[in-house]
Design a protein around this motif. Structure first.
Motif, PDB file in Angstrom:
ATOM      1  N   UNK A 234       0.833  -1.214   0.000  1.00 41.43           N
ATOM      2  CA  UNK A 234       0.000   0.000   0.000  1.00 41.43           C
ATOM      3  C   UNK A 234       0.860   1.254   0.000  1.00 41.43           C
ATOM      4  N   UNK A 235       1.834   1.314   0.886  1.00 42.90           N
ATOM      5  CA  UNK A 235       2.647   2.520   0.993  1.00 42.90           C
ATOM      6  C   UNK A 235       3.534   2.726  -0.232  1.00 42.90           C
ATOM      7  N   UNK A 236       3.954   1.636  -0.856  1.00 41.86           N
ATOM      8  CA  UNK A 236       4.840   1.750  -2.014  1.00 41.86           C
ATOM      9  C   UNK A 236       4.106   2.183  -3.278  1.00 41.86           C
ATOM     10  N   UNK A 237       2.795   1.956  -3.327  1.00 38.54           N
ATOM     11  CA  UNK A 237       2.050   2.235  -4.563  1.00 38.54           C
ATOM     12  C   UNK A 237       1.091   3.413  -4.458  1.00 38.54           C
TER      13      UNK A 237
ATOM     14  N   UNK B 189       0.630   6.310 -12.633  1.00 38.64           N
ATOM     15  CA  UNK B 189       0.626   5.451 -13.806  1.00 38.64           C
ATOM     16  C   UNK B 189       0.296   4.015 -13.392  1.00 38.64           C
ATOM     17  N   UNK B 190      -0.756   3.459 -13.947  1.00 37.96           N
ATOM     18  CA  UNK B 190      -1.260   2.148 -13.514  1.00 37.96           C
ATOM     19  C   UNK B 190      -0.245   1.033 -13.722  1.00 37.96           C
ATOM     20  N   UNK B 191       0.437   1.051 -14.874  1.00 42.66           N
ATOM     21  CA  UNK B 191       1.380  -0.033 -15.127  1.00 42.66           C
ATOM     22  C   UNK B 191       2.606   0.079 -14.228  1.00 42.66           C
ATOM     23  N   UNK B 192       3.052   1.298 -13.971  1.00 38.35           N
ATOM     24  CA  UNK B 192       4.168   1.487 -13.032  1.00 38.35           C
ATOM     25  C   UNK B 192       3.767   1.040 -11.633  1.00 38.35           C
TER      26      UNK B 192
ATOM     27  N   UNK C 288      -5.265  -3.488  -9.392  1.00 34.93           N
ATOM     28  CA  UNK C 288      -4.308  -2.757 -10.232  1.00 34.93           C
ATOM     29  C   UNK C 288      -4.262  -3.351 -11.635  1.00 34.93           C
ATOM     30  N   UNK C 289      -4.327  -4.675 -11.732  1.00 35.42           N
ATOM     31  CA  UNK C 289      -4.382  -5.330 -13.051  1.00 35.42           C
ATOM     32  C   UNK C 289      -5.590  -4.810 -13.832  1.00 35.42           C
ATOM     33  N   UNK C 290      -6.714  -4.662 -13.159  1.00 35.32           N
ATOM     34  CA  UNK C 290      -7.922  -4.157 -13.815  1.00 35.32           C
ATOM     35  C   UNK C 290      -7.754  -2.707 -14.266  1.00 35.32           C
ATOM     36  N   UNK C 291      -6.954  -1.933 -13.538  1.00 29.60           N
ATOM     37  CA  UNK C 291      -6.653  -0.573 -13.969  1.00 29.60           C
ATOM     38  C   UNK C 291      -5.820  -0.592 -15.248  1.00 29.60           C
ATOM     39  N   UNK C 292      -4.846  -1.485 -15.282  1.00 28.78           N
ATOM     40  CA  UNK C 292      -3.944  -1.566 -16.434  1.00 28.78           C
ATOM     41  C   UNK C 292      -4.683  -2.030 -17.677  1.00 28.78           C
ATOM     42  N   UNK C 293      -5.473  -3.079 -17.524  1.00 28.38           N
ATOM     43  CA  UNK C 293      -6.183  -3.639 -18.678  1.00 28.38           C
ATOM     44  C   UNK C 293      -7.531  -4.187 -18.219  1.00 28.38           C
ATOM     45  N   UNK C 294      -8.567  -3.348 -18.226  1.00 31.12           N
ATOM     46  CA  UNK C 294      -9.884  -3.786 -17.754  1.00 31.12           C
ATOM     47  C   UNK C 294     -10.514  -4.867 -18.622  1.00 31.12           C
ATOM     48  N   UNK C 295      -9.979  -5.087 -19.810  1.00 33.44           N
ATOM     49  CA  UNK C 295     -10.521  -6.118 -20.695  1.00 33.44           C
ATOM     50  C   UNK C 295      -9.937  -7.498 -20.419  1.00 33.44           C
TER      51      UNK C 295
END
Length: 227
Positions: free
Chosen positions: A89-92, A97-100, A166-173
């Protein structure tokens, strides 16, 4: 982040213990030396009698804190995943940027762990070795469904579901976010185990880390899929 972590108390399901080990010196001693002893002799050979002899305490005193060694092992696992969740949590939190953000999360849960020195009675580096070698044994039991109902794996599932989000943020499809996240978290433990003991069946080694492997996977699966 380390200064923040040092002021946090990792909350563990109170059904796992009879007396909170964090509330007394003996309790902290039980946690500290159970980690060292399990790492030394393995969970199968670990007993409260051996732990009592190690710390100079009656075996009966240990049973005032934990009903059995299975509950103690789940306690240690829950503490580890709670600590991992705080780190994640603290690191992100401040990464836009979602992928970062995903790469940082993957790094947190797959990298080799060292003792962060913020918890004097818990060596996170050694605890990580125990999780790699023994964590699956906390779930691969006949009691797993009941343990799950009791909420013993809740924090572990929270770590995975944070990565799912976070995966869903990067690629919701991408429709397999849960399977991908759980494979990364669980698979990284297995890859660390292979790297240490069965080197000929993993590509992870001194030059290619487990983290590198999983970062490559998410880029190929999520970014290529998105393109």
């Amino acid at each position: 982040m380390q200064s923040i972590l040092s002021n946090l108390k990792i909350n563990v399901n109170d059904k796992l213990y009879l007396k909170d080990p964090e509330t007394s010196e003996l309790g902290k001693k039980i946690i500290q030396h159970s980690i060292l002893l399990i790492d030394e002799i393995g969970f199968e050979h670990f007993t409260f009698k051996k732990l009592g002899e190690r710390i100079g305490s009656n075996e009966s005193s240990l049973y005032r804190y934990f009903e059995n060694k299975h509950k103690l092992m789940i306690y240690l696992s829950s503490w580890y995943w709670g600590w991992m969740e705080y780190k994640l949590v603290f690191a992100t939190t401040n990464i836009n940027d979602s992928f970062e953000k995903l790469k940082k999360a993957i790094t947190i849960v797959t990298e080799k762990i060292t003792d962060d020195l913020s918890t004097a009675h818990i060596n996170e580096g050694i605890l990580n070795k125990i999780i790699i070698a023994e964590f699956s044994k906390t779930m691969h039991t006949k009691e797993v469904d009941q343990d799950n109902k009791e909420g013993f794996y809740l924090v572990y599932k929270r770590v995975i579901n944070r990565i799912v989000a976070i995966i869903n943020e990067v690629n919701p499809d991408y429709v397999y976010a849960k399977s991908l996240a759980s494979t990364i978290v669980e698979g990284s433990l297995h890859q660390h185990f292979l790297q240490e003991h069965l080197k000929t069946i993993t590509d992870c080694n001194k030059t290619t880390s487990v983290t590198t492997f999983y970062l490559d996977i998410i880029e190929r699966v999520l970014i290529t899929k998105q393109d």
